[in-house]
Motif scaffolding. Sequence first.
Motif, short mmCIF file in Angstrom:
data_model
loop_
_atom_site.label_atom_id
_atom_site.label_comp_id
_atom_site.label_asym_id
_atom_site.label_seq_id
_atom_site.Cartn_x
_atom_site.Cartn_y
_atom_site.Cartn_z
N LYS A 12 0.20 -1.28 -0.39
CA LYS A 12 -0.11 0.33 -0.02
C LYS A 12 0.79 1.18 -0.07
O LYS A 12 0.62 2.41 -0.54
CB LYS A 12 -0.87 0.14 1.55
CG LYS A 12 -1.89 -0.75 1.31
CD LYS A 12 -2.76 -0.83 2.11
CE LYS A 12 -2.45 -0.72 4.07
NZ LYS A 12 -4.03 -0.39 4.84
N TYR A 13 1.76 1.08 0.84
CA TYR A 13 2.58 1.97 0.98
C TYR A 13 4.12 2.69 0.51
O TYR A 13 4.40 3.78 0.65
CB TYR A 13 2.84 2.79 2.28
CG TYR A 13 1.91 2.84 3.34
CD1 TYR A 13 0.84 3.45 3.40
CD2 TYR A 13 1.43 2.01 4.11
CE1 TYR A 13 -0.23 3.69 3.85
CE2 TYR A 13 -0.20 1.78 4.78
CZ TYR A 13 -1.02 3.29 4.70
OH TYR A 13 -1.74 2.78 5.13
N SER A 14 4.74 1.12 -0.58
CA SER A 14 5.69 1.88 -1.16
C SER A 14 5.63 2.35 -3.24
O SER A 14 4.27 2.12 -3.06
CB SER A 14 6.88 0.73 -0.67
OG SER A 14 6.01 -0.75 -1.65
N TYR A 28 -4.34 4.60 14.20
CA TYR A 28 -3.51 5.54 13.96
C TYR A 28 -3.25 5.89 13.02
O TYR A 28 -2.89 4.24 12.10
CB TYR A 28 -2.28 6.05 15.39
CG TYR A 28 -1.32 6.67 14.33
CD1 TYR A 28 -1.54 8.13 14.69
CD2 TYR A 28 -0.17 6.93 13.87
CE1 TYR A 28 -0.72 8.92 15.74
CE2 TYR A 28 0.66 6.91 13.31
CZ TYR A 28 0.40 8.90 14.16
OH TYR A 28 1.13 9.88 13.47
N ARG A 29 -3.41 6.74 12.17
CA ARG A 29 -2.80 6.44 10.30
C ARG A 29 -1.81 7.75 10.23
O ARG A 29 -1.87 8.79 10.96
CB ARG A 29 -3.58 6.73 9.81
CG ARG A 29 -5.83 5.83 10.00
CD ARG A 29 -5.87 5.52 8.24
NE ARG A 29 -5.46 5.22 7.10
CZ ARG A 29 -5.05 5.23 6.39
NH1 ARG A 29 -6.52 5.81 5.77
NH2 ARG A 29 -3.98 4.52 5.32
N GLY A 30 -1.04 7.54 9.73
CA GLY A 30 0.57 8.52 9.10
C GLY A 30 -0.10 9.16 8.91
O GLY A 30 -1.67 9.85 7.67
N GLY A 84 -6.92 2.52 4.79
CA GLY A 84 -7.08 2.39 5.79
C GLY A 84 -7.52 2.27 6.83
O GLY A 84 -8.72 3.52 7.27
N THR A 85 -7.95 1.72 8.30
CA THR A 85 -8.01 1.95 9.36
C THR A 85 -7.22 2.09 10.76
O THR A 85 -7.67 2.48 11.36
CB THR A 85 -9.07 0.25 9.91
OG1 THR A 85 -8.27 -0.69 9.45
CG2 THR A 85 -10.61 0.83 8.67
N GLY A 86 -5.69 2.08 10.73
CA GLY A 86 -5.41 2.31 11.15
C GLY A 86 -5.48 0.93 12.51
O GLY A 86 -4.76 1.53 13.00
N GLY A 121 -3.61 -2.14 11.32
CA GLY A 121 -2.85 -3.10 10.61
C GLY A 121 -2.11 -3.23 11.74
O GLY A 121 -2.21 -4.68 12.26
N LEU A 122 -0.90 -2.20 12.04
CA LEU A 122 -0.02 -2.88 12.82
C LEU A 122 -0.42 -2.72 14.17
O LEU A 122 0.44 -2.99 14.84
CB LEU A 122 0.75 -1.31 13.02
CG LEU A 122 1.28 -1.13 11.47
CD1 LEU A 122 2.51 0.28 10.99
CD2 LEU A 122 2.79 -2.73 10.40
N ALA A 123 -1.24 -1.98 14.99
CA ALA A 123 -2.03 -2.99 16.05
C ALA A 123 -2.15 -4.50 15.92
O ALA A 123 -2.00 -4.87 17.04
CB ALA A 123 -3.32 -1.76 16.38
P1 ADP Z 1 -3.55 2.26 8.15
O1 ADP Z 1 -2.71 0.77 6.76
O2 ADP Z 1 -4.66 0.63 7.99
O3 ADP Z 1 -3.55 3.17 7.51
P2 ADP Z 1 -1.62 0.23 9.78
O4 ADP Z 1 -1.92 0.06 11.55
O5 ADP Z 1 -1.46 -0.66 9.29
O6 ADP Z 1 -2.35 1.01 9.78
O7 ADP Z 1 -0.58 0.84 9.59
C1 ADP Z 1 0.15 2.50 10.40
C2 ADP Z 1 0.37 3.56 9.84
O8 ADP Z 1 1.60 2.85 9.34
C3 ADP Z 1 -0.27 3.62 7.93
O9 ADP Z 1 -1.24 4.48 8.35
C4 ADP Z 1 1.21 4.21 7.97
O10 ADP Z 1 0.92 5.94 7.58
C5 ADP Z 1 2.63 3.66 8.16
N1 ADP Z 1 2.67 2.47 7.71
C6 ADP Z 1 2.46 1.27 7.82
N2 ADP Z 1 3.62 0.33 7.27
C7 ADP Z 1 4.01 1.08 6.17
C8 ADP Z 1 5.36 1.11 5.42
N3 ADP Z 1 5.07 -0.20 4.90
N4 ADP Z 1 5.28 2.44 4.54
C9 ADP Z 1 4.95 3.22 5.31
N5 ADP Z 1 4.61 3.52 5.93
C10 ADP Z 1 3.60 2.68 6.92
#
Ligand code: ADP
Length: 499
Positions: free
Chosen positions: A405-407, A448-450, A458-460, A462-464
């Motif tokens: 998604k982010y690259s 939390y979203r960047g 996204g919902t913020g 995934g990483l949690a």
């Molecule tokens: P979401 O993807 O739904 O926003 P995540 O919890 O998965 O929620 O990620 C939180 C934030 O971390 C994202 O909003 C993004 O800003 C940042 N992020 C996560 N993975 C990456 C990545 N591979 N490269 C850059 N930013 C990332």
Amino acid sequence: MAPMPRLTRYDGYAVAALAVAALTALLAPILDERHIVDVSLLYLLVTLVVAARWGYGVGIFTAIAADLCVNFFYIPPLHRFTVQEPVNLAGLVLFLCVALFGAYMLSRLREQAANARAREAETAFLLGATREIVRAETPRQALDRLCEVLARAANARGCAILSGPSLTIAGATIDEPSSAPATRDDIAVAKEVFRTDRPARITAAPGRKPARTVTFVPLHSTGVPALLRLVGDIPNKKLESAVVQALVNEASAALERARLSREAERANALERADEFKNVLLSSVSHDLRSPLTAIKAAVSSLRDESVDWSADDRRSFLETIESQSDRLTRTVSNLLEMSRLEGGTVRPSLEAIEVSLLFEDISLAVAPTLGARKFVVSGPPGVWVRADYGLLTQAITNLIENAVKYSVPAGPICLDAHGAPGRVLISVSDSGPGIPPEDLPHLFEKFYRGKHVGTVIGTGLGLALVRAMVELCGGSVSVDSAPAGTRFTLSLPSTVAPQ
Ligand code: ADP
């Protein structure tokens, strides 16, 4: 060396009598009235020594015995209890007064020294007990330790703190009668103890041999009724001792602290739940509503017979419906997964997993999302990790999906693993724009979203989820982000191949 036998007060009387007799037998044949001062001083010495050792009673006895001996053996007429010269009578009275006064002073000193020693021992005991209790990690552990200390101080076989109307165990020593729940008899006695506010004793299980006596002591200043249950017939004198009283007060205070900390925890949990609900509503309402709006718009358009949609338009509407349904499914399943993990219902089944095989499964699963990207996998064979297969697969998949998604669309994504002492480090890295430093501390927080996610959906969560899943497997997750490229690393316990 054999220990010195402990001499009682009665032994003291015998020793004093013997000492006076021995001194008389030694001195009477060789000394007479002319040596009365030296003789009196020697008897005074014996009186003071026994008074210092056995107290005032023995001192009085020795002073009188010594006075009589001086009168009988040294003052004329000899071997009679009469005195010729008034000066001798005055001497005898003076001797008695000095001996009694000296004995009194020394016995007081002895008492004070004994009291000081006892207080020192009590202080040392209480200090040790406080140290033990303070080291406890939870209020329950502190109350258990307090029970151990109380049992020791009261010479009881065990101790429990019971609180509330149904007398639930708030703390106890580990022995069976102490940690057993309150019986009907206990509740009946407790009512009496609360009513009279005085200790009470019962013989529990009277059929048993030997019969077991239990002593109940009320605890004060707690918000709920509470009492101590001490296994053993503890005499009132012991219960009223300074150490036991101090510990009983400490038990009341500790119970109160435990209650307050439970209330604070409950208030905290409610506050957290409220906060979670608010964040959930504000963050998720958009994520749930916007795909639904898009689906509804696409379906309404397709159903509108007044417009003649081309085949391309119809395909585009259907694609929208499909992608938005996927998005909705992902959001809902993320939410469900989060609440499952947070609710503590997930029991990880930890097993030995070979990393290279795990990577093969994951590569197959994520292939459709990668498109034309280069996916570099390096999982050296023979590296085994201890984790829950489903949770670990999901965590790595989430990281790969984020990398996608982010690259940048054509950027490569790497999945690799290597061993560290006792651990296996699994990394997912991409060559995207990286994560701004201000986002880094919050990345693993829920919702939390960047700051610069732009239009990326996204919902913020995934990483949690990744963090919760990895922690359930006994691992941790960290992130490194250089100006370009991001690397997430999972650190998990390593293991050996099963036999
Ligand atoms: P979401 O993807 O739904 O926003 P995540 O919890 O998965 O929620 O990620 C939180 C934030 O971390 C994202 O909003 C993004 O800003 C940042 N992020 C996560 N993975 C990456 C990545 N591979 N490269 C850059 N930013 C990332």
